[in-house]
Design an enzyme around this catalytic site. Structure first.
Site, mmCIF file in Angstrom:
data_model
loop_
_atom_site.group_PDB
_atom_site.id
_atom_site.type_symbol
_atom_site.label_atom_id
_atom_site.label_comp_id
_atom_site.label_asym_id
_atom_site.label_seq_id
_atom_site.Cartn_x
_atom_site.Cartn_y
_atom_site.Cartn_z
ATOM 1 N N LYS A 76 -53.784 -34.140 2.007
ATOM 2 C CA LYS A 76 -53.581 -32.690 1.905
ATOM 3 C C LYS A 76 -54.785 -31.992 2.522
ATOM 4 O O LYS A 76 -55.934 -32.452 2.347
ATOM 5 C CB LYS A 76 -53.432 -32.314 0.424
ATOM 6 C CG LYS A 76 -53.125 -30.840 0.168
ATOM 7 C CD LYS A 76 -52.890 -30.560 -1.319
ATOM 8 C CE LYS A 76 -52.565 -29.105 -1.599
ATOM 9 N NZ LYS A 76 -52.321 -28.820 -3.024
ATOM 10 N N SER A 151 -48.007 -26.243 -4.353
ATOM 11 C CA SER A 151 -48.644 -25.977 -3.082
ATOM 12 C C SER A 151 -48.711 -27.188 -2.152
ATOM 13 O O SER A 151 -48.930 -27.033 -0.954
ATOM 14 C CB SER A 151 -50.069 -25.474 -3.326
ATOM 15 O OG SER A 151 -50.870 -26.498 -3.907
ATOM 16 N N SER A 175 -48.665 -28.394 -8.674
ATOM 17 C CA SER A 175 -48.538 -28.542 -7.224
ATOM 18 C C SER A 175 -48.311 -29.949 -6.699
ATOM 19 O O SER A 175 -48.062 -30.117 -5.506
ATOM 20 C CB SER A 175 -49.762 -27.969 -6.527
ATOM 21 O OG SER A 175 -49.634 -26.582 -6.466
HETATM 22 N N1 GLN Z 1 -47.870 -22.752 -8.468
HETATM 23 C C1 GLN Z 1 -49.100 -22.668 -9.211
HETATM 24 C C2 GLN Z 1 -49.953 -21.587 -8.636
HETATM 25 O O1 GLN Z 1 -49.506 -20.934 -7.767
HETATM 26 C C3 GLN Z 1 -49.803 -23.983 -9.200
HETATM 27 C C4 GLN Z 1 -50.487 -24.255 -7.925
HETATM 28 C C5 GLN Z 1 -51.215 -25.554 -7.931
HETATM 29 O O2 GLN Z 1 -50.954 -26.425 -8.767
HETATM 30 N N2 GLN Z 1 -52.167 -25.679 -7.013
HETATM 31 O O3 GLN Z 1 -51.048 -21.367 -9.023
#
Ligand code: GLN
Length: 484
Positions: A76, A151, A175
């Protein structure tokens, strides 16, 4: 070749049925052919990958090479990779070449693992759809009009489309698990502190955790060792012995106690998703586990608590991107204030700005107790619910996400609708517990994930249960039609 699992590929590498250079070239070619449409990679590091593969082949030729030697994976784009752009999905870091490797990147390199490139993601890991990336959205390989989740949408789409056998990812509120569910693959976020955060660009430091995505639980188990371990460079990493994560893979599930939280099956859970998840739980029962319903009474506090704590921490973490030290700098700044102000206004996207504003507000004098301190109290209650539940059960199961993949644009205008995507995953991060998602069915041709939550440092048990389930079902073997 591309439908092979990590377990199968590493066997072939060790027996020299295939060389790392051949395998790496195969995946690089496949990415070239397929990713223009999917957009799962931000940066491809073909030359470096082939050099690493060559070195891996030399190690394999000598014998005694580590199990994963020669395996190509993707990282990532939140993990620093020396000499390679590390963008975190943001215009702010579009020009940032990391001067060092993240600890986990280094750990894999030490094992002879090859890095194919850096995967697309929501900007600074904020999002559940990959639509906030500066590099454009990633398509869901199962349905090109739908999001892959976020994400870590790039890592999930790349693994689902068989452009990489596995990928690293991060999980602050869901995410890893949510995109794994929406893309039909297996994803695991370990216990907070299990993996080093050194060189992983910080979003919300008390929640961020590195983890993995692959086709199967067995693959994740094989990859988890090098990801794990104490790192003196990260004061939040925990000095706890690294388990053999494959040790329980063949253990029958007889006697395993699984808790099903009532709160995870309420309003908002799409009917087809609920059906798949309930069928999966029934399968665990058939395999010998005992199922009992449990209560996690403070579940409804998790989204509101998270959306105070995560923005608060992000407002502090992202203050380093000021146009002075690294990243984007505006043209012709008039003075220092103008430099800060315009570099940040021009370098960050809307969602990142929204979070910084919310976080700075929640931390400001006069509001700190009302918001931040209160959210931390809610967090403690959420954690205590889990601690109490784990007195009676070994694992907790439920849906990963309330629905399968949704269409582009359908939630992006409404931040709260988007935030509810993580309603079942966020509590795990607030409590610091490990969580994973495994494929458990399709709804209208789109994948659904079963979430498995374990006790602290009990990843081996989660992986064992997931593997037994995958031995009895076929959902993890399904590939999207255009990527078979
Ligand atoms: N969807 C969540 C957020 O927008 C989690 C994102 C994540 O786990 N990096 O913060």
């Amino acid at each position: 070749m591309h439908n092979q699992t990590v377990a199968q590929l590493v066997k072939q590498l060790q027996s020299k049925a295939v060389s790392s250079v051949e395998l790496t070239q195969y995946y690089l070619d496949r990415i070239q052919q397929k990713d223009a449409d999917l957009n799962s990679f931000i940066t491809l590091t073909a030359e470096q990958a082939l050099a690493q593969a060559k070195a891996a082949d030399a190690r394999l030729a000598q014998g005694n090479a580590p199990t994963l030697c020669g395996l190509p994976i993707a990282h990532k784009d939140i993990f620093c990779t020396q000499g390679v752009r590390t963008s975190c999905g943001s215009k702010m870091l579009d020009n940032f070449i990391a001067p060092y490797d993240a600890t986990i990147v280094q750990n894999y390199q030490n094992q002879g693992v090859v890095s194919l490139g850096k995967t697309n993601m929501d900007e600074f890991a904020m999002g559940s759809s990959n639509e906030t990336s500066y590099y454009g959205p990633v398509k869901n390989p199962w349905a090109s009009d739908c999001v892959p989740g976020g994400s870590s949408g790039g890592s999930a789409a790349a693994v689902a489309a068989r452009l990489a056998p596995a990928a690293t990812a991060t999980d602050t509120g869901g995410s890893i698990r949510q995109p794994a569910a929406l893309c039909g693959i297996t994803g695991l976020k370990p216990t907070y502190g299990r993996a080093s955060r050194y060189g992983m660009i910080a979003f919300a430091s008390s929640l961020d955790q590195a983890g993995l995505m692959a086709q199967t639980a067995e693959d994740v188990a094989l990859l988890l060792g090098p990801l794990s371990g104490f790192d003196p460079k990260d004061s939040t990493s925990v000095d706890h012995p690294v388990d053999d994560y494959t040790r329980l893979l063949s253990k029958p599930l007889t006697g395993l106690r699984i808790g099903i939280p009532d709160e995870y099956f309420g309003e908002g859970l799409e009917a087809g998703t609920e059906k798949c998840v309930r069928e999966a739980i029934a399968e665990f029962e058939k395999l010998g586990a005992t199922i009992k319903s449990i209560k996690l009474p403070h579940t409804s506090l998790s989204v509101p608590a998270y959306y105070v704590i995560a923005p608060a921490e992000c407002s502090a973490n992202l203050s380093r991107f000021d146009g002075v030290r690294y990243g984007y700098r505006c043209e012709n700044p008039q003075d220092l204030d103008d430099l800060y102000c315009r570099s940040r206004s021009e370098g960050f996207g809307d969602e990142v700005k929204r979070r910084i504003l919310v976080g700075a507000y929640a931390l400001s004098a006069g509001y700190y107790d009302a918001y931040y301190a209160k959210a931390q109290k809610a967090r403690r209650l959420i954690k205590q619910d889990f601690v109490a539940a784990f007195h009676d059960v070994d694992l907790i199961m439920g849906p990963t996400s309330p629905n399968p993949a949704f269409e582009f644009g359908s939630k992006s205008a409404d931040p709260v609708a988007m935030y509810l995507e993580d309603i079942y995953t966020i509590a795990t991060n607030l409590a610091g517990l490990p969580g994973m998602s495994v494929p458990c069915g399709l709804v209208n041709g789109k994948p659904v994930g079963l979430q498995i939550i374990g006790n602290y440092f009990d990843e081996a048990q989660m992986l064992g249960a997931a593997h037994q389930y995958q031995q009895a079902t076929h959902f993890h073997t399904l590939a999207p039609a255009n990527y078979k």
